[in-house]
Design an enzyme around this catalytic site. Sequence first.
Site, PDB file in Angstrom:
ATOM      1  CB  ALA A 165      40.096  42.225  38.584  1.00  0.00           C
ATOM      2  CB  CYS A 166      38.625  46.778  36.761  1.00  0.00           C
ATOM      3  SG  CYS A 166      37.511  46.362  35.426  1.00  0.00           S
ATOM      4  CB  SER A 167      41.971  47.161  41.404  1.00  0.00           C
ATOM      5  OG  SER A 167      41.002  48.016  41.247  1.00  0.00           O
ATOM      6  CB  SER A 343      39.622  45.982  32.182  1.00  0.00           C
ATOM      7  OG  SER A 343      39.680  45.072  33.767  1.00  0.00           O
ATOM      8  CB  SER A 344      43.596  46.970  34.112  1.00  0.00           C
ATOM      9  OG  SER A 344      44.512  46.731  33.276  1.00  0.00           O
TER      10      SER A 344
END
Length: 384
Positions: A165-167, A343-344
């Site tokens: 996900a965002c990481s 996001s990422s």
Amino acid sequence: PRRTSSKVPSVTAMALSGSGLFTPAQSISNEELVASFNEFVRRHNAAHAQAIEAGTMQPLSASSTEFVMKASGIGNRYVMDKAGILDPDIMCPRLPERANDQISVLAEMAVSAARDALKAADRKPEDIDGVLVAASNMQRAYPAMAIEVQEALGIEGFAFDMNVACSSATFGLQAAADMVRAGNARAILVCNPEICSGHLNFRDRDSHFIFGDVATAFVIERADESDGANAWEIVSTKLKTKFSNNIRNNFGFLNRAAPEGIGKPDKLFVQEGRKVFKEVVPMVAEMLVAHLADNGVPASDLKRLWLHQANINMNDLIARKVLGRDPLPEEAPNILAEYANTSSAGSVIAFHKYSEDLKAGDTGLLCSFGAGYSAGSVILRKLQ
């Protein structure tokens, strides 16, 4: 190497030697987005006027630019398709399928950012041994987007996709650094293409303004072999996950096996925003403080924090907890007003735009956090 750092890295030290950014040509302002959303609300309430009057249905509430800015700090977002998003009858990007012999849209975005990253790192495709596409959403299950990017750039070696996900970018950074350190590659290209508008519910007042589209990329290699003009030693990385349903997207290959759920809101981005704020901020702040302490880096040594660009209130609070005081604008640069949540890619955009002004030996902290929950922390020290 053209290095003037006050700290010579060890032989096994890794470096982020160059970054790149692709920004879509189209953008949507808050004013445009809110006008489209409010027209959708007007039409919906008019179409269901009798049920609303009878009390069997609640009317939808209008949005406002003031609400959006106060809730998020977002003022604009770049998108791959503006017309479909702003059409009250569609409220979704329209990106026609491409033939299998054409490059996919996500790969195309990644390649653009990758070329910039390779140039910044002073590297050619033949210098790269691996490609990672680390992003929130992949265009398809297989073949991997990373292999398509590898093919488009003419890179030998290996490639694979990963999703946290965002990481995803910080997890991809650590994975790449570990592989280079182990001798499995001389250098690895990490790409983060994000068409966040594709999984955003533009009919949801609480989140219709959150996301934008973009792609970032960066090169990971040994610090003693890095010649990029804006190269940074990777002092340390730290990753953390803790399961939570408060940010979730249930879209997947098994949806067709349960047709009753197809098209339901949970097949797009959904979140419990207040719970996320309450739980993620302390988790991330504590992780960052501990990571710095474990590496003997006082918060006062940090020249910059490149935080995940999700919400300005979250970023300000995390930066305050890490620094022990209110951050100066230049200490924790914010790109939300222009790019929204990407996001990422968000923290990488902040790094890409706000790192070249720092001096050799300066220390910064790159951080991402999001669904999972997941969080990644990277301590960086400028090499030259």
